[in-house]
Design a protein around this motif. Structure first.
Motif, PDB file in Angstrom:
ATOM      1  N   ARG A   1      39.269  44.692  39.438  1.00 43.83           N
ATOM      2  CA  ARG A   1      39.264  43.620  40.424  1.00 43.83           C
ATOM      3  C   ARG A   1      37.837  43.134  40.690  1.00 43.83           C
ATOM      4  N   GLN A   2      36.900  44.057  40.776  1.00 41.11           N
ATOM      5  CA  GLN A   2      35.497  43.698  40.987  1.00 41.11           C
ATOM      6  C   GLN A   2      34.979  42.831  39.842  1.00 41.11           C
ATOM      7  N   TRP A   3      35.253  43.256  38.619  1.00 36.28           N
ATOM      8  CA  TRP A   3      34.772  42.502  37.457  1.00 36.28           C
ATOM      9  C   TRP A   3      35.428  41.129  37.367  1.00 36.28           C
ATOM     10  N   LEU A   4      36.728  41.050  37.656  1.00 37.06           N
ATOM     11  CA  LEU A   4      37.411  39.763  37.591  1.00 37.06           C
ATOM     12  C   LEU A   4      36.876  38.799  38.653  1.00 37.06           C
ATOM     13  N   GLU A   5      36.603  39.310  39.836  1.00 33.55           N
ATOM     14  CA  GLU A   5      36.039  38.466  40.890  1.00 33.55           C
ATOM     15  C   GLU A   5      34.657  37.943  40.493  1.00 33.55           C
ATOM     16  N   GLU A   6      33.862  38.792  39.871  1.00 34.53           N
ATOM     17  CA  GLU A   6      32.546  38.361  39.421  1.00 34.53           C
ATOM     18  C   GLU A   6      32.655  37.361  38.278  1.00 34.53           C
ATOM     19  N   ALA A   7      33.645  37.548  37.404  1.00 34.88           N
ATOM     20  CA  ALA A   7      33.859  36.601  36.314  1.00 34.88           C
ATOM     21  C   ALA A   7      34.295  35.242  36.848  1.00 34.88           C
ATOM     22  N   ALA A   8      35.100  35.246  37.914  1.00 37.95           N
ATOM     23  CA  ALA A   8      35.563  33.991  38.501  1.00 37.95           C
ATOM     24  C   ALA A   8      34.398  33.143  39.005  1.00 37.95           C
ATOM     25  N   ALA A   9      33.297  33.802  39.349  1.00 41.20           N
ATOM     26  CA  ALA A   9      32.123  33.082  39.851  1.00 41.20           C
ATOM     27  C   ALA A   9      31.192  32.625  38.735  1.00 41.20           C
ATOM     28  N   SER A  10      31.396  33.109  37.509  1.00 42.50           N
ATOM     29  CA  SER A  10      30.437  32.794  36.447  1.00 42.50           C
ATOM     30  C   SER A  10      31.045  32.124  35.218  1.00 42.50           C
ATOM     31  N   GLU A  11      32.328  32.349  34.956  1.00 40.78           N
ATOM     32  CA  GLU A  11      32.958  31.753  33.785  1.00 40.78           C
ATOM     33  C   GLU A  11      33.321  30.298  34.065  1.00 40.78           C
ATOM     34  N   LEU A  12      33.042  29.423  33.088  1.00 38.90           N
ATOM     35  CA  LEU A  12      33.320  27.999  33.273  1.00 38.90           C
ATOM     36  C   LEU A  12      34.814  27.708  33.289  1.00 38.90           C
ATOM     37  N   ASN A  13      35.563  28.376  32.433  1.00 41.86           N
ATOM     38  CA  ASN A  13      36.992  28.106  32.296  1.00 41.86           C
ATOM     39  C   ASN A  13      37.802  29.397  32.222  1.00 41.86           C
ATOM     40  N   ASP A  14      38.866  29.448  32.984  1.00 43.90           N
ATOM     41  CA  ASP A  14      39.879  30.490  32.873  1.00 43.90           C
ATOM     42  C   ASP A  14      39.327  31.919  32.781  1.00 43.90           C
ATOM     43  N   PRO A  15      38.724  32.407  33.834  1.00 44.44           N
ATOM     44  CA  PRO A  15      38.266  33.803  33.812  1.00 44.44           C
ATOM     45  C   PRO A  15      39.416  34.789  33.661  1.00 44.44           C
TER      46      PRO A  15
ATOM     47  N   ALA B   1      40.124  60.928  37.775  1.00 41.31           N
ATOM     48  CA  ALA B   1      39.770  59.721  38.525  1.00 41.31           C
ATOM     49  C   ALA B   1      40.896  59.404  39.493  1.00 41.31           C
ATOM     50  N   GLY B   2      40.571  58.741  40.581  1.00 40.72           N
ATOM     51  CA  GLY B   2      41.579  58.359  41.553  1.00 40.72           C
ATOM     52  C   GLY B   2      42.575  57.376  40.974  1.00 40.72           C
ATOM     53  N   GLU B   3      43.769  57.335  41.566  1.00 38.37           N
ATOM     54  CA  GLU B   3      44.851  56.486  41.062  1.00 38.37           C
ATOM     55  C   GLU B   3      44.433  55.022  40.970  1.00 38.37           C
ATOM     56  N   GLU B   4      43.622  54.552  41.913  1.00 39.06           N
ATOM     57  CA  GLU B   4      43.259  53.138  41.949  1.00 39.06           C
ATOM     58  C   GLU B   4      41.910  52.858  41.284  1.00 39.06           C
ATOM     59  N   ALA B   5      41.201  53.886  40.841  1.00 34.17           N
ATOM     60  CA  ALA B   5      39.829  53.709  40.370  1.00 34.17           C
ATOM     61  C   ALA B   5      39.666  52.611  39.311  1.00 34.17           C
ATOM     62  N   PRO B   6      40.432  52.615  38.207  1.00 31.68           N
ATOM     63  CA  PRO B   6      40.214  51.569  37.208  1.00 31.68           C
ATOM     64  C   PRO B   6      40.604  50.188  37.706  1.00 31.68           C
TER      65      PRO B   6
ATOM     66  N   HIS C   1      47.760  41.089  39.027  1.00 32.05           N
ATOM     67  CA  HIS C   1      47.355  42.442  38.663  1.00 32.05           C
ATOM     68  C   HIS C   1      47.291  43.306  39.912  1.00 32.05           C
ATOM     69  N   ASP C   2      47.722  44.530  39.764  1.00 31.22           N
ATOM     70  CA  ASP C   2      47.626  45.522  40.826  1.00 31.22           C
ATOM     71  C   ASP C   2      47.745  46.897  40.168  1.00 31.22           C
ATOM     72  N   THR C   3      47.986  47.927  40.948  1.00 32.31           N
ATOM     73  CA  THR C   3      48.035  49.273  40.371  1.00 32.31           C
ATOM     74  C   THR C   3      49.261  49.483  39.486  1.00 32.31           C
TER      75      THR C   3
END
Length: 210
Positions: free
Chosen positions: A26-40, A16-21, A64-66
């Motif tokens: 980042r995608q999942w955390l951004e989506e969680a920020a839109a749906s979790e009521l508290n502290d995603p 897998a690419g170095e940044e893949a995970p 968080h980053d690479t």
């Protein structure tokens, strides 16, 4: 390679690419920020000292980053003392609204003083006062003792900037394993894993039975 609706590769296997995970995280955390009521960004961090007995608690993921996942704490706290003895940790973020979680584990390193200073300066003033007043994880004889300590520190720094205490700093978990778990009917969940031998190594991706 086909991708499922939640961003997981359907045929995860091989390099897998170095940044893949981290891109997927980042995608999942951004989506969680839109749906979790508290502290995603709330995550459980597990540490173990020299005795090998695991200890776990909730903290907030602040960066968080690479390079990894960063949280901040009192270095004389239980987790700080355990990390001083064993610089390794495991963590998990669980998002009930999305029925997803991410697990990671790896060696830990201290962030630079400049990183700790920058984040400490961004905290609310009362939180900065609290970092001076609290002897985190030490026995507290009565709530009033803490309240009196807060009052004393508030008076001490009245009209002044509140600097970062030397005992307050950040830690970075450098993952060698990342698992993305997604709920599926009848407990036939999706589990995609990224692993490497060291924080400098190359990622391999695969899939686990639920």
């Amino acid at each position: 390679m086909s991708i499922s609706h939640d961003g997981l590769p359907e045929d995860a296997s091989g390099p897998a690419g170095e940044e893949a995970p981290f891109v997927l995280f980042r995608q999942w955390l951004e989506e969680a920020a839109a749906s979790e009521l508290n502290d995603p960004n709330a995550m459980a961090i597990a540490t173990a000292g020299a005795d090998g007995l695991p200890d776990v608690r909730m903290v907030l993921l602040k960066h968080h980053d690479t390079d990894g996942f960063v949280f901040f704490t009192n270095t004389t706290s239980a987790k700080g003392r355990e990390l001083a003895e064993n610089m390794q940790a495991a963590g998990v973020l669980h998002w009930k609204s999305l029925r997803r979680q991410v697990r990671f584990r790896g060696p830990v390193e201290s962030v630079t003083p400049a990183e700790s200073d920058a984040y400490f300066a961004s905290r609310a003033r009362d939180s900065r006062i609290g970092a001076w007043a609290s002897q985190q994880s030490s026995p507290l004889p009565a709530r009033k003792v803490l309240e009196d300590a807060v009052a004393a520190e508030t008076l001490r720094f009245e009209g002044e900037a509140v600097p970062r205490p030397e005992h307050w700093a950040g830690y970075r978990v450098r993952p060698i394993s990342l698992e993305f778990w997604s709920d599926r009917p009848f407990r036939l969940h999706d589990r995609v894993v990224f692993t490497r031998m060291s924080p400098q190594g190359s990622w391999e991706q695969g899939r686990l039975y639920p």
